[in-house]
Every structure is written in C-alpha cells, then in structure tokens.
Enzyme design. Structure first.
Site, short mmCIF file in Angstrom:
data_model
loop_
_atom_site.label_atom_id
_atom_site.label_comp_id
_atom_site.label_asym_id
_atom_site.label_seq_id
_atom_site.Cartn_x
_atom_site.Cartn_y
_atom_site.Cartn_z
N THR A 207 0.87 -1.17 0.00
CA THR A 207 0.00 0.00 0.00
C THR A 207 0.91 1.22 0.00
OG1 THR A 207 -1.65 -1.16 1.36
CG2 THR A 207 -1.78 1.23 1.34
N ARG A 235 -12.87 -8.86 -1.14
CA ARG A 235 -12.32 -8.39 0.15
C ARG A 235 -11.90 -6.92 0.01
NH1 ARG A 235 -7.15 -6.08 1.88
NH2 ARG A 235 -6.89 -6.56 4.07
N VAL A 236 -12.29 -6.11 0.98
CA VAL A 236 -11.91 -4.70 1.02
C VAL A 236 -11.11 -4.48 2.31
CG1 VAL A 236 -12.78 -2.34 1.25
CG2 VAL A 236 -13.87 -3.92 -0.35
N GLY A 237 -9.97 -3.84 2.19
CA GLY A 237 -9.15 -3.55 3.36
C GLY A 237 -9.46 -2.19 3.94
N ASP A 238 -8.50 -1.69 4.68
CA ASP A 238 -8.70 -0.40 5.35
C ASP A 238 -8.50 0.80 4.43
OD1 ASP A 238 -5.96 -1.24 5.19
OD2 ASP A 238 -5.41 0.40 6.54
N THR A 258 -0.49 1.54 6.48
CA THR A 258 -0.24 0.41 5.60
C THR A 258 -0.05 -0.82 6.49
OG1 THR A 258 2.18 0.73 5.64
CG2 THR A 258 0.96 1.89 3.92
N GLY A 259 -0.21 -1.98 5.88
CA GLY A 259 -0.09 -3.20 6.68
C GLY A 259 -1.43 -3.91 6.79
N GLY A 261 -4.80 -4.59 7.04
CA GLY A 261 -5.95 -3.70 6.99
C GLY A 261 -7.02 -4.02 8.01
#
Ligand code: GLY
Length: 358
Positions: A207, A235-238, A258-259, A261
């Site tokens: 990210t 899938r949706v991250g942060d 980053t990292g 999520g």
C-alpha cells in the site's frame, strides 16, 4: 524461513522509548492548534520516497493537498514493477486485480473512495472524482468501474505478465489436493522474496499512504493499494475506509496506514490517531498510542504469537497542522518517507516492539 520457525525465532520484544524522530515531539502542544502556517510537508510509507518528493514540489508550488498527494501516489499506481499498488498489483484469489483507494480533503472535510475497482490503473483519481462529482463517499466494484468509465477512464488489463506468473505459481503450490500442478523448481524468486514487509507479514499487503500539509496549513491525504495479496474476491481492506486507512481534520492533522488492513479497520486506526493528536499528543506519540489500541484489540489467538503479541505488522504515518510529523509500527525495523524544506528522505520508524537480534 517458514511460519513455525519464524514465530519460534521471535523473542520477547522491548518497548521503545518515545524518543522523538523528526520534529514531532519538539513542538509545543499549542502549535498544532494555533493554525500557524508551517512549511509544506509530505509523509508516506517507505515505498513513497519519490512520491513525497513529487508531492512536496507540488505543495510548495501551491497545489491543493489532495492533488499533491495523488500526484505522488500516481507514481506507484502506474509502475508495473510495484506489485502492491495499481497497475501490476498482485491479484485476488481468482487472478483478478481489484484496487482500493481513498482521499480525504481537510479544507472541505470531504472524502471519496473506491473499493474492489477493476480495470483502472489510478484508483486514487477515481476516488477524487467520487469526492468532487458525487454526493457519496464510497463506490464499490462494478458501480465504481462504471462511474470511472463515465468519467473517461479506459478499462485496461491491470494484470502484468509478472504479476500473473507470481499468482499462478502461488495458486499451483497452494494445495496438493487440487488439480493445479506446479512446474519443477526453476530458480525463479519465490513468494517470500517479493514481500518487502519481511516474514512477520504472513499475509502481506502493499500500500502507499501519503499525507500532505500545504505551506498555508491545509491538510489532505490519499491511500491506495491492490490490497492483501491473493485475497478472497471482494475483500476490502482499510485503505478505502475513511477513519481506517486514512483520516484528516484540517484543524488537527492527517494520518494513514499500511499493513494488515483488518487491524486498522477494527481499531479505526487513522481516526484514532488524529483524535490523539487533537488531545495534544505529537504525531509519533499519537501513533504509538494508537498501536497500543491495535494490540489491545487483537484478541484472536490465530493472530498472536505465543507471547500474545501480534504476528502481523501495521504501520502508521501522520503530520499535524504545525508541520510536526511521525511514523510508528507495531514491529520495529521499518522506515518512512518524508519531504520538507530539508529535502526528501527515509527516516527510522518508531515502534512498540523490537525483535531480538539473532
Ligand atoms: N492495508 C492494506 C490492506 O489491508 O488492504
């Protein structure tokens, strides 16, 4: 190194002192609240060294903070060699590249985002259009793609041959009980060799987050990603979630991460960091306190080492309205990128835990 030996090799971490990196803790509490114009600052994840340079140059030339942030992250979105963002990003389980991005604009308090967007190399630009040209904040999937097409973005194949080969190799090696067969080893780099985050990131994400402060004290930010490598489709991250992968308040500061999520989502990490800055903490202290919250919320044994500490990493970046900046991670050893009047550079990241050297 496999997962078992990696975890076994980690020894008890030690808390880091809050010794200041950068200008963060040198500034008086009032400075962040006074609105006193500071010099321009751009701060980003370590992959954003060129991005902060570009963003900073735009900021001193008078650009809007979100425009400057986007100009910076576009470098990575358009780089086919970067497998964590935009074009060339690693795909989902099905071999399809799905991108997440968001922007937040301090002066207007507005935000825009896209999630699971396919076929557009620069999701950050589509996120900005969601902010500027709709009454919404977040568009997802096919709706986001159609919205981008309406604004003239061509539908392109984002899966480079290199990313496809990496995915194919992963897919073939995933199980001995399915019908996929890996070719004999041919010396090509394996999956681990590609993961910049190090072996602690058992399910890596790439990210870029970039927070920007104009010379007149306005804030803006952008986060963009191809998300968790080989993720479950949809899938949706942060990164596209306001308050999670990024947040800014023009009176206070801007933050993003980053990292892993999922850990930033359940902790509302970026909003939490900005709220700690609002309470008077410098950026680095605010981020370390946020990391403590993240660790406190990480109660799933599957996500813990034997000593209870997280078996993943999260990294946060922040700048406040006075131009103080900082970055912190759960696990130490990383750097972040920053550009200000002293130029663009990488600096050491603060952290909660440090692995014992072997
Ligand atoms: N932080 C990026 C992601 O989890 O997708």
């Amino acid at each position: 190194m496999d997962r078992r030996s990696f975890l076994g090799g980690l020894l008890a971490g030690v808390p880091l002192s809050l010794a200041s990196l950068g200008r963060a803790e040198a500034l008086p509490r009032q400075a962040a609240k006074s609105g006193t114009p500071a010099g321009a600052v751009a701060i980003a994840s370590a992959n954003g060294l060129e991005a902060v340079r570009v963003a900073y140059d735009q900021l001193v030339a008078g650009a809007d903070p979100v425009d400057a942030a986007i100009a910076g992250v576009n470098l990575l979105e358009l780089d086919p060699k970067d497998h964590s963002v935009g074009y060339g990003g690693l795909p989902n389980f099905d071999g399809v590249v799905q991108l997440d991005s968001a922007v937040m604009h301090g002066p207007s308090g507005k935000a825009g985002a896209v999630a699971a967007l396919e076929g557009v190399k620069t999701p950050s630009k589509v996120a900005r259009l969601v902010m500027q040209r709709t009454d919404h904040v977040l568009l997802v999937g096919e709706g986001a793609r159609r919205f981008a097409a309406m604004h003239g973005f061509p539908s392109e194949n984002l899966l480079t041959d290199e990313a496809r080969e990496i995915w194919l190799r992963w897919r073939e090696k995933l199980s001995t009980e399915d019908d996929w067969v890996a070719p004999p080893e041919d010396g090509e780099p394996g999956r681990q060799a590609l993961f910049e985050g190090g072996p602690e990131e058992l399910r890596p994400t790439g990210t870029i987050h970039l927070s920007a402060l104009t010379p007149t004290g306005d804030l803006g930010c952008c986060t963009t990603t191809s998300g968790l490598f080989f993720k479950i489709p949809g899938r949706v991250g942060d990164s596209p979630l306001i308050g999670c992968g990024l947040y800014c308040d023009n009176d206070v500061g801007s933050a993003g991460g980053t990292g892993r999520g999922e850990s930033a989502i359940v902790s509302n990490a970026s909003h939490t960091a900005v709220e700690f800055m609002r309470q008077g903490l410098g950026p680095q202290q605010a981020l370390l306190k946020t990391m403590e919250r993240v660790v406190h919320l990480n109660r799933d044994p599957r996500l813990q080492r034997p000593d209870g500490r997280p078996n993943f990493n999260l990294r946060l970046y922040a700048v406040n309205k006075a131009g103080a900046y900082g970055s912190a991670a759960i696990w130490g050893g990383g750097k972040f990128a920053v550009a200000d009047a002293r130029g663009a550079r990488l600096e050491e990241q603060a952290y909660l835990y440090r692995r014992q050297q072997s």
